[in-house]
Design a protein around this motif. Sequence first.
Motif, PDB file in Angstrom:
ATOM      1  N   ASN A 179       0.803  -1.223   0.000  1.00 38.50           N
ATOM      2  CA  ASN A 179       0.000   0.000   0.000  1.00 38.50           C
ATOM      3  C   ASN A 179       0.838   1.277   0.000  1.00 38.50           C
ATOM      4  N   SER A 180       2.149   1.114  -0.046  1.00 37.61           N
ATOM      5  CA  SER A 180       3.038   2.276   0.000  1.00 37.61           C
ATOM      6  C   SER A 180       3.090   3.016  -1.341  1.00 37.61           C
ATOM      7  N   ASN A 181       3.226   4.322  -1.257  1.00 34.83           N
ATOM      8  CA  ASN A 181       3.392   5.148  -2.452  1.00 34.83           C
ATOM      9  C   ASN A 181       4.862   5.315  -2.822  1.00 34.83           C
ATOM     10  N   TYR A 182       5.752   4.777  -1.976  1.00 35.17           N
ATOM     11  CA  TYR A 182       7.179   5.027  -2.168  1.00 35.17           C
ATOM     12  C   TYR A 182       8.009   3.748  -2.319  1.00 35.17           C
ATOM     13  N   VAL A 183       7.590   2.668  -1.711  1.00 33.13           N
ATOM     14  CA  VAL A 183       8.316   1.404  -1.823  1.00 33.13           C
ATOM     15  C   VAL A 183       7.836   0.673  -3.069  1.00 33.13           C
ATOM     16  N   LYS A 184       8.751   0.239  -3.902  1.00 30.79           N
ATOM     17  CA  LYS A 184       8.407  -0.439  -5.147  1.00 30.79           C
ATOM     18  C   LYS A 184       7.626  -1.723  -4.854  1.00 30.79           C
ATOM     19  N   SER A 185       6.639  -2.014  -5.702  1.00 34.15           N
ATOM     20  CA  SER A 185       5.737  -3.141  -5.458  1.00 34.15           C
ATOM     21  C   SER A 185       6.445  -4.489  -5.462  1.00 34.15           C
ATOM     22  N   HIS A 186       7.559  -4.614  -6.192  1.00 33.34           N
ATOM     23  CA  HIS A 186       8.217  -5.928  -6.258  1.00 33.34           C
ATOM     24  C   HIS A 186       8.816  -6.336  -4.913  1.00 33.34           C
ATOM     25  N   TYR A 187       9.047  -5.370  -4.018  1.00 33.00           N
ATOM     26  CA  TYR A 187       9.522  -5.725  -2.685  1.00 33.00           C
ATOM     27  C   TYR A 187       8.395  -6.373  -1.876  1.00 33.00           C
ATOM     28  N   ALA A 188       7.173  -5.916  -2.096  1.00 29.70           N
ATOM     29  CA  ALA A 188       6.016  -6.544  -1.442  1.00 29.70           C
ATOM     30  C   ALA A 188       5.803  -7.949  -1.987  1.00 29.70           C
ATOM     31  N   TYR A 189       5.898  -8.101  -3.305  1.00 28.77           N
ATOM     32  CA  TYR A 189       5.698  -9.419  -3.916  1.00 28.77           C
ATOM     33  C   TYR A 189       6.798 -10.396  -3.478  1.00 28.77           C
ATOM     34  N   GLY A 190       8.002  -9.874  -3.314  1.00 26.42           N
ATOM     35  CA  GLY A 190       9.101 -10.722  -2.850  1.00 26.42           C
ATOM     36  C   GLY A 190       8.849 -11.259  -1.452  1.00 26.42           C
ATOM     37  N   ILE A 238      17.437 -13.893   3.787  1.00 28.15           N
ATOM     38  CA  ILE A 238      17.399 -13.351   2.423  1.00 28.15           C
ATOM     39  C   ILE A 238      16.276 -12.324   2.279  1.00 28.15           C
ATOM     40  N   ALA A 239      15.116 -12.648   2.864  1.00 29.82           N
ATOM     41  CA  ALA A 239      13.968 -11.741   2.787  1.00 29.82           C
ATOM     42  C   ALA A 239      14.265 -10.415   3.476  1.00 29.82           C
ATOM     43  N   MET A 240      14.910 -10.472   4.630  1.00 34.68           N
ATOM     44  CA  MET A 240      15.228  -9.241   5.362  1.00 34.68           C
ATOM     45  C   MET A 240      16.236  -8.391   4.600  1.00 34.68           C
ATOM     46  N   VAL A 241      17.237  -9.014   4.017  1.00 39.03           N
ATOM     47  CA  VAL A 241      18.221  -8.268   3.223  1.00 39.03           C
ATOM     48  C   VAL A 241      17.518  -7.580   2.054  1.00 39.03           C
ATOM     49  N   TYR A 242      16.644  -8.306   1.402  1.00 37.94           N
ATOM     50  CA  TYR A 242      15.910  -7.767   0.258  1.00 37.94           C
ATOM     51  C   TYR A 242      15.023  -6.593   0.679  1.00 37.94           C
ATOM     52  N   GLN A 243      14.345  -6.738   1.828  1.00 38.78           N
ATOM     53  CA  GLN A 243      13.445  -5.695   2.302  1.00 38.78           C
ATOM     54  C   GLN A 243      14.201  -4.424   2.705  1.00 38.78           C
ATOM     55  N   THR A 244      15.330  -4.594   3.353  1.00 44.47           N
ATOM     56  CA  THR A 244      16.106  -3.419   3.771  1.00 44.47           C
ATOM     57  C   THR A 244      16.603  -2.627   2.564  1.00 44.47           C
ATOM     58  N   GLN A 245      16.882  -3.332   1.476  1.00 43.55           N
ATOM     59  CA  GLN A 245      17.288  -2.647   0.250  1.00 43.55           C
ATOM     60  C   GLN A 245      16.145  -1.780  -0.275  1.00 43.55           C
ATOM     61  N   GLY A 246      14.936  -2.319  -0.206  1.00 41.12           N
ATOM     62  CA  GLY A 246      13.771  -1.568  -0.657  1.00 41.12           C
ATOM     63  C   GLY A 246      13.530  -0.330   0.190  1.00 41.12           C
ATOM     64  N   ILE A 247      13.673  -0.487   1.497  1.00 41.26           N
ATOM     65  CA  ILE A 247      13.494   0.639   2.404  1.00 41.26           C
ATOM     66  C   ILE A 247      14.548   1.712   2.156  1.00 41.26           C
ATOM     67  N   ARG A 248      15.780   1.279   1.967  1.00 42.07           N
ATOM     68  CA  ARG A 248      16.863   2.243   1.759  1.00 42.07           C
ATOM     69  C   ARG A 248      16.666   3.045   0.472  1.00 42.07           C
ATOM     70  N   LYS A 249      16.232   2.376  -0.579  1.00 46.71           N
ATOM     71  CA  LYS A 249      16.000   3.068  -1.851  1.00 46.71           C
ATOM     72  C   LYS A 249      14.858   4.070  -1.724  1.00 46.71           C
ATOM     73  N   ALA A 250      13.788   3.672  -1.016  1.00 40.13           N
ATOM     74  CA  ALA A 250      12.657   4.583  -0.814  1.00 40.13           C
ATOM     75  C   ALA A 250      13.044   5.750   0.077  1.00 40.13           C
ATOM     76  N   LEU A 251      13.885   5.472   1.054  1.00 45.50           N
ATOM     77  CA  LEU A 251      14.308   6.515   1.997  1.00 45.50           C
ATOM     78  C   LEU A 251      15.160   7.576   1.301  1.00 45.50           C
ATOM     79  N   ASN A 252      15.997   7.130   0.403  1.00 45.88           N
ATOM     80  CA  ASN A 252      16.925   8.048  -0.272  1.00 45.88           C
ATOM     81  C   ASN A 252      16.380   8.565  -1.598  1.00 45.88           C
ATOM     82  N   GLY A 253      15.187   8.060  -1.970  1.00 46.55           N
ATOM     83  CA  GLY A 253      14.620   8.454  -3.257  1.00 46.55           C
ATOM     84  C   GLY A 253      13.917   9.793  -3.216  1.00 46.55           C
TER      85      GLY A 253
END
Length: 253
Positions: A179-190, A238-253
């Motif tokens: 439901n986020s407007n900033y985190v890419k949807s593929h992180y949710a699907y992952g 693996i899931a946590m590493v992937y999720q933190t990448q998504g958060i970091r990209k949204a945070l710095n985007g």
Amino acid sequence: MKNRLNLYLFIVPYIGILSFFTFNIVAISGYPGYNKCSFFNDADCKSDHYSFSLNFFSELGSIYTNTDDDGPPVNEMGENNIKNTFSMIFFNLSLIIVGIVIIIFYQYFYKFFIFKNDSSNSLKFSLLCRYIGLLTGLMFAGIGLVPHDLDFKLHVFFANGAFLTLLILSIFHTLSFYNSNYVKSHYAYGYIIFCVLLAAYLYLIFLGPEIGPGMNFSRTDLILQVVGQKLIILSFTIAMVYQTQGIRKALNG
């Protein structure tokens, strides 16, 4: 606030993951070995080192080794019951750290969506994560605080509770991202993939072969549960590493 979010949602999880694997490698290196010949008698029923297919992670955290066999009680120091202090300290400390990291992460997970002024649904679901994350973290820490040969029922309560609350937490985590407007949807699907794997593991531990002191189980039953446990922990990492990448990209985007 941005620097704090980066610290607690990116750096701290990586410290937790690194600590978990480092401490477990140390614990495995010092594990005295196992003797499961009372359950199945073959060439591999006894060893002087840790087995990735026959030893649960929790066995690294036990006070004595081989406390699930038919030998003497652990306080009588039976032939098979070897003191396991070195491995116990490192393994149990790793789980306490994991519990603390989960609690910290989800306290700031909610704040991330506030900082981004995200959708109301993301705020709602991430707020639920904040409270469920607290419970999940306490459950993981409880596994480390109560070795299975100190109180088996309480240890199992914490272990089963940790993965059960983790599934609920992961579902709301996924919904927060979806439901986020900033985190890419593929992180949710992952993360949905991880939820499915975790649900399958919960089916295994609740409805699969029962393993424990005084129970009858085969070598195949034991391997199924042990390998399943290790695979879900690897998947979680693996899931946590992937999720933190998504958060970091949204945070710095």
